[in-house]
Design a protein around this motif. Structure first.
Motif, PDB file in Angstrom:
ATOM      1  N   LEU A 201       1.890   5.351   1.390  1.00  0.00           N
ATOM      2  CA  LEU A 201       0.749   6.246   1.245  1.00  0.00           C
ATOM      3  C   LEU A 201      -0.573   5.496   1.167  1.00  0.00           C
ATOM      4  O   LEU A 201      -1.585   5.969   1.685  1.00  0.00           O
ATOM      5  CB  LEU A 201       0.949   7.121   0.015  1.00  0.00           C
ATOM      6  CG  LEU A 201       2.227   7.990   0.055  1.00  0.00           C
ATOM      7  CD1 LEU A 201       2.352   8.814  -1.219  1.00  0.00           C
ATOM      8  CD2 LEU A 201       2.217   8.903   1.263  1.00  0.00           C
ATOM      9  N   GLU A 202      -0.523   4.317   0.549  1.00  0.00           N
ATOM     10  CA  GLU A 202      -1.785   3.563   0.429  1.00  0.00           C
ATOM     11  C   GLU A 202      -2.278   3.146   1.809  1.00  0.00           C
ATOM     12  O   GLU A 202      -3.477   3.175   2.088  1.00  0.00           O
ATOM     13  CB  GLU A 202      -1.600   2.299  -0.421  1.00  0.00           C
ATOM     14  CG  GLU A 202      -1.028   2.511  -1.797  1.00  0.00           C
ATOM     15  CD  GLU A 202       0.469   2.664  -1.791  1.00  0.00           C
ATOM     16  OE1 GLU A 202       1.008   3.180  -2.788  1.00  0.00           O
ATOM     17  OE2 GLU A 202       1.121   2.299  -0.793  1.00  0.00           O
ATOM     18  N   ASP A 203      -1.324   2.760   2.659  1.00  0.00           N
ATOM     19  CA  ASP A 203      -1.723   2.332   4.004  1.00  0.00           C
ATOM     20  C   ASP A 203      -2.303   3.499   4.783  1.00  0.00           C
ATOM     21  O   ASP A 203      -3.311   3.366   5.487  1.00  0.00           O
ATOM     22  CB  ASP A 203      -0.507   1.770   4.762  1.00  0.00           C
ATOM     23  CG  ASP A 203       0.092   0.575   4.046  1.00  0.00           C
ATOM     24  OD1 ASP A 203       1.287   0.293   4.259  1.00  0.00           O
ATOM     25  OD2 ASP A 203      -0.634  -0.075   3.264  1.00  0.00           O
ATOM     26  N   VAL A 204      -1.666   4.650   4.656  1.00  0.00           N
ATOM     27  CA  VAL A 204      -2.158   5.837   5.356  1.00  0.00           C
ATOM     28  C   VAL A 204      -3.558   6.179   4.852  1.00  0.00           C
ATOM     29  O   VAL A 204      -4.476   6.474   5.618  1.00  0.00           O
ATOM     30  CB  VAL A 204      -1.197   7.023   5.138  1.00  0.00           C
ATOM     31  CG1 VAL A 204      -1.801   8.311   5.677  1.00  0.00           C
ATOM     32  CG2 VAL A 204       0.140   6.748   5.797  1.00  0.00           C
ATOM     33  N   GLN A 205      -3.710   6.109   3.572  1.00  0.00           N
ATOM     34  CA  GLN A 205      -4.996   6.446   2.972  1.00  0.00           C
ATOM     35  C   GLN A 205      -6.094   5.504   3.455  1.00  0.00           C
ATOM     36  O   GLN A 205      -7.233   5.899   3.657  1.00  0.00           O
ATOM     37  CB  GLN A 205      -4.867   6.381   1.456  1.00  0.00           C
ATOM     38  CG  GLN A 205      -6.084   6.866   0.716  1.00  0.00           C
ATOM     39  CD  GLN A 205      -5.870   6.833  -0.780  1.00  0.00           C
ATOM     40  OE1 GLN A 205      -4.734   6.862  -1.271  1.00  0.00           O
ATOM     41  NE2 GLN A 205      -6.939   6.760  -1.542  1.00  0.00           N
ATOM     42  N   ASP A 206      -5.726   4.249   3.652  1.00  0.00           N
ATOM     43  CA  ASP A 206      -6.723   3.248   4.042  1.00  0.00           C
ATOM     44  C   ASP A 206      -7.204   3.432   5.469  1.00  0.00           C
ATOM     45  O   ASP A 206      -8.359   3.147   5.781  1.00  0.00           O
ATOM     46  CB  ASP A 206      -6.137   1.841   3.915  1.00  0.00           C
ATOM     47  CG  ASP A 206      -6.101   1.372   2.479  1.00  0.00           C
ATOM     48  OD1 ASP A 206      -5.395   0.379   2.197  1.00  0.00           O
ATOM     49  OD2 ASP A 206      -6.755   2.011   1.634  1.00  0.00           O
TER      50      ASP A 206
END
Lengths: 335, 730
Positions: A201-206
């Motif tokens: 999720l962090e990667d998607v958010q970034d």
């Protein structure tokens, strides 16, 4: 179909059946989705939500039970549409008996690229993914990260307009993940459209501009990342150069004006950013120990309100997860 | 050697016996061929995007063209089916399908003449128009049989697909699915790209090499290294032994190797999902199938080439030997020559490879007067033994050296005639006497009766055979106690004019069993020229064979007597043997790749292996289906096996026997279809020609190649269809 819409699904349904035709799993239920040109779209969901099924339907690897999928206005099963797309599968399913050069040459031939262009493009991509030192080794000797990178290179061999990525950062170390995300942003800036499925999720958010969240084959949420993640009930102010007394006075002003201070103190950065910063500084100054708490230059706000992540400089400490952790010196935030 | 499948002329085999006499066939053929070629070139240039020749066909244009092509093909195959049905009905009603007018116009035609005013049925009209267009016997051509089979299979698959689509999706959607399949197929075939096919072929080659296919080759080398210990060059026919060994070894090694490669490659890609990175490129299913077939075919060709070279060296070295002529032998031979004795001196060479040669002397043609008192001029030659001889060369020091074997590695070009029989009373008979042998390949003629075997040869010209005819025979012999059982059986050969009946005995001989016996029919026979007095103006000659010893029999078949028209290159013939193996491998690879498009690896391997084995028994299956085998069909044979009944006598009438015969009747249809559809792998094999020293006829090689390609085309379409319809990521 609007020329700005690259992928469109209309009432897309996929039911997996057994040999006798009995329904086993309803993987997708009437999915309506549009992905526009030049954006990075993230498809999220837990295991079994239908992300990979959607990706496979778009690629034409499986066929819809009902509904339709259009890519560049053509049916997903049209082979000619593949000339404009690139695909990085979850595990970089490549021929392990080929070398990196042979791999890119092979896929280049599949696009009918002339020999000169193929060689040139392969050299550029190998250089770009930083595998020049291993280009003559067979892929069976590559590490996971190296395989992912050559997988990305094969997805870009034809300079596609649309890139489909299935778990692009899976198995990568933090440096590799950072590199991948920066690269995706660069591709977006070149005008390419990217669809990625991910659990991270962090990667998607970034990186993502818009996301869709699937659950049990249904689209539960769809929208811009910045809009979806906005906590409208809260106001965030970040500043520097305040003394403890000034901090107290600010809190007092807020309370006097009717607001409620949930947290006041030093924000935290993410572990990924810390890791990346330390590694980069170690590479720049070998032998010297880097202090974890060292200051970093501030971030710059882009016009869209998103933070611009600079690949060559250490990341600033920015806490984007207000509800996640307790600060050592400040109050614990409310949920 | 059996040549039941001997094909003298490729075009007769392909288009029927009367193709050259078709009134307008050649022009139709040329026109269709030109259109087809132009269309193919245009399709490849357009569809394949070849360099700068790309024409911008839009998606809808290519779909429209694909739809037209697809439905035209379906329509054509439907017409073929209709035609076949009408012709079969006509045949069943007692009419002949295509009365073949034999070359001899004096022979009566099979069908009565039809007057123009007479009303003809539709099938009769088709037959007549067919004869007008394509010549008599037009339906006998292999091409028409293939067209019929392909049409049956096409419509069979289409109807099954339609049924499945209707059941699954409903009538309208089912029809739409079928329409899409037909259109896609034609469009995809138009857009095949040679570059992509080449890339996939190259991948298949790399895969084969890096999967250690060289191990198979290493195994072959190992066998060649140690085979010499077990092969006896001193056997009766060592040439045959060595040649058969190398060809059989190659075949037995390569067939399983290619079976593994072709059936496991695509399923492995599907299982490991590497195929996902291929099909998400602009690659068509047909290119994947063709690329793999081409790649594996090239691997097979490369390996075969290497194995062929090594085998050739192995054979040459294995058979190579030299005898010794000692000074004493030479002196004795020269002494006898000086005394002017007969050619055969009785002096033998040293024994090597379990044989010796008799030393022969051939005097030179001219002897000058000054040489009369000197040593007679001439050359030594060694008599034929074990199918070979040697040259004898005089060394500088006066000694004699025997050269390497000659005449053992040959490729005879036989000229076959048509065989017919006369019975004991000298009257025409369908076949000769059955002496009770189980294998009915040969029929027998009885000695000292009117019984005879007559071969009619055609196309004999004096320019082709200026010195006469070299006749070779390989007769069977059946001895009975009625005659002199321990003596060689004598026979006579005479030549006869087929029209005037004038005949002359050429020679009497003693039959040599189990070997080829050669005799010359000279140009001049008792003062009469062979071609002027015994060969008619169409080049026909009859050779009559009779047995002279009473109570004894000669066994003959069509191939047992032939005219040796010359010798082809042994090396070329040897490599033709490998081409035969190559065609087997090509068909196997095509089949394996097609099976692997919808079956898992092991299942595809077993299925393809099963088809391979059944393919070797194709002829037996056909005879089983039409009831020409002893012991009945499969169920009846099983009963005979279990009850230990012999295959000749009829089973006792009982409900069990009736049920067995009914089941066999039911099974005969599918058996017949299988025997026609499955490739006959044994037919591609020409190792027996090479081993027995006969040139494999170019017409047969062409026919085999055409058969292989004709089989591959529908197999490719099937493989393409299965791969396209499959959800690869399911």
């Amino acid at each position: 179909m609007d020329s700005e819409v690259v992928i469109e699904t209309r009432n897309l349904t996929k039911v997996y059946r057994d040999f006798w035709g009995r329904e086993k799993v309803r993987a997708l239920k009437a999915l309506d989705l549009q992905i526009r040109r030049g954006e990075i779209f993230g498809l999220l969901g837990p295991n079994g939500s239908g992300k990979t099924t959607t990706l496979k339907l778009i690629l034409g690897l499986i066929f819809p039970t009902s509904g339709e999928v259009l890519v560049f206005g053509q049916d997903a099963r049209e082979v000619t549409k593949n000339e404009r797309i690139g695909y990085l599968p979850e595990e970089s399913y490549l021929y392990r008996f080929l070398t990196a050069e042979e791999t890119l040459d092979f896929y280049g031939r599949l696009f009918n690229m002339p020999a000169m262009l193929r060689r040139q493009r392969a050299a550029e991509l190998i250089e770009m993914v930083e595998l020049g030192w291993a280009k003559r080794r067979q892929l069976r000797e590559y590490s996971k990260g190296m395989t992912r990178r050559i997988g990305l290179a094969q997805a870009l061999i034809n300079d596609p307009e649309l890139i489909l990525l299935d778990e692009p950062t899976t198995g990568l170390d933090p440096m590799g993940t950072r590199w991948m995300k920066d690269f995706l942003l660069k591709l977006r800036d070149q005008g390419k459209t990217i669809l990625m499925c991910s659990h991270q999720l962090e990667d998607v958010q970034d990186v993502c501009d818009r996301i869709g969240i699937l659950h049990q084959g249904e689209l539960k949420e769809l929208g811009r990342v910045s809009d979806l993640l906005k906590v409208r009930e809260m106001t965030e102010i970040q500043c520097s150069g305040l003394t403890p007394e000034a901090e107290r006075e600010v809190c007092t002003v807020i309370e006097r004006l009717g607001g409620k201070v949930h947290f006041c103190g030093n924000p935290t950065t993410t572990l990924e950013k810390l890791f990346v910063r330390i590694i980069r500084e170690s590479e720049a100054h070998p032998g010297r120990r880097v202090r974890a708490g060292a200051e970093a230059p501030p971030t710059t706000q882009t016009a869209s309100g998103q933070e611009s992540q600079q690949t060559s400089m250490p990341s600033p400490p920015v806490d984007r997860t207000l509800s996640s952790s307790a600060d050592s010196s400040g109050k614990k935030p409310n949920d | 050697m059996i040549v039941e499948r001997y094909i003298p002329d490729f075009w007769v085999w392909l288009l029927g016996p009367g193709w050259q006499s078709g009134a307008c066939f050649p022009w139709i053929l040329y026109l269709l061929g030109t259109i087809l070629l132009a269309g193919l070139v245009w399709a490849v240039l357009v569809g394949g995007g070849w360099g700068r020749c790309r024409f911008p066909l839009t998606a809808s244009q290519s779909r429209r063209i694909g739809r037209v092509l697809g439905y035209s093909t379906l329509g054509f195959t439907f017409l073929v089916l209709l035609l076949m049905g009408l012709l079969m009905a006509h045949q069943a009603a007692g009419g002949s399908s295509a009365p073949h007018k034999p070359a001899d116009s004096s022979a009566p035609s099979d069908s009565p003449p039809i007057e123009s005013a007479q009303i003809v049925s539709v099938p009769q009209a088709i037959v007549r128009w067919g004869e007008y267009l394509f010549g008599p016997g037009w339906t006998e051509g292999a091409f028409y049989e293939w067209l019929g089979l392909v049409s049956v299979v096409t419509w069979g698959v289409l109807l099954v697909g339609l049924l499945a689509g209707v059941i699954r999706h409903g009538p309208l959607l089912g029809l739409k699915v079928v329409d899409r399949t037909v259109t896609d197929l034609a469009e995809d075939l138009l857009r095949l790209s040679p570059r992509r096919i080449g890339a996939l072929a190259r991948l298949a080659i790399q895969e084969a090499l890096r999967r250690r296919i060289a191990i198979g080759f290493a195994l072959f080398l190992l066998l060649m290294l140690f085979a010499g210990w077990y092969l006896d060059p001193g056997s009766v026919n060592p040439t045959r032994l060595y040649l058969h060994f190398v060809l059989t070894t190659t075949s037995y090694l390569m067939l399983p190797l290619m079976l593994f490669l072709s059936t496991l490659s695509l399923p492995t890609d599907i299982r490991t999902k590497t195929i996902h990175t291929v099909v998400t490129k602009p690659v068509r299913a047909g290119e994947i199938v063709l690329g793999r077939v081409l790649g594996f075919a090239l691997v097979a060709a490369g390996l075969l080439g290497l194995m062929g070279l090594i085998s050739y060296v192995f054979v040459i070295r294995g058979l190579s030997h030299r005898h010794e002529i000692t000074p004493e032998m030479a002196a004795e031979a020269i002494a006898q020559a000086q005394s002017g004795q007969a050619k055969e001196f009785g002096v033998m060479t040293s024994r090597v490879h379990n044989h010796r040669h008799t030393i022969l002397w051939r005097p030179s043609e001219t002897t000058s007067s000054s040489q009369k008192d000197q040593t007679p001029q001439g050359t030594f030659w060694l008599a034929m033994e074990q199918g070979h001889t040697h040259r004898v060369i005089q060394r500088e020091d006066g000694g004699w050296e025997v050269g390497p074997p000659e005449g053992n590695l040959i490729a005879r070009v036989p000229w076959y005639g048509k065989l017919r029989f006369l019975d004991r009373q000298g009257q025409p008979a369908d076949k000769g006497i059955n002496v009770g042998e189980e294998w009915e390949y040969r029929s027998y003629i009885e000695g000292r009766t009117g019984s005879a075997a007559i071969w009619t040869f055609e196309g004999l010209r004096p320019e082709r055979f200026p010195d006469g005819l070299l006749v070779e025979m390989n007769l069977g012999v059946f001895r009975s106690w009625k005659g002199e059982i321990e003596q060689a059986i004598r026979g006579s050969l005479r030549v006869r004019h087929p029209t005037t009946g004038k005949s002359e005995e050429v020679f009497i001989f003693s039959a040599k069993e189990f070997q080829i016996d050669s005799h010359w029919i000279p140009r001049q026979i008792k003062g009469l020229d062979l071609f002027e007095h015994f060969v008619d103006d169409r080049g026909r000659l009859e050779i009559v064979l009779q047995c002279l010893d009473p109570g004894q029999f000669f066994g003959v078949s069509q191939a047992d007597l032939y005219i040796r028209a010359g010798d082809a290159s042994f090396v070329a013939n040897f490599f033709k043997g490998y081409v035969g193996v190559g065609l087997q491998l090509l068909v196997l690879i095509g089949l394996g790749v097609a099976m692997s498009t919808f079956l898992s690896g092991p299942v595809a391997m077993v299925t393809t292996g099963g088809i391979l084995i059944l393919g070797f028994f194709g002829d037996f299956m056909y005879r089983l289906a039409i009831g020409k085998t002893y012991g009945g069909g499969p169920v009846e044979s099983l009963i005979r096996l279990l009850t230990q009944e012999n295959v000749i006598s009829e089973l006792e009438p009982s409900p069990r026997t009736t049920a067995a015969k009914m089941l066999d009747q039911l099974a005969s249809g599918p058996l017949w279809a299988m025997s026609k559809i499955l490739p006959r792998f044994g037919d591609f094999d020409c190792s027996s020609f090479v081993a027995d020293g006969f040139s494999f006829p170019p017409a047969m090689l062409l026919a085999n190649t055409a058969s292989a390609l004709a089989f591959l085309l529908p197999v490719f379409v099937l493989g393409y269809g299965f791969l396209k319809a499959q959800e690869l990521a399911q």
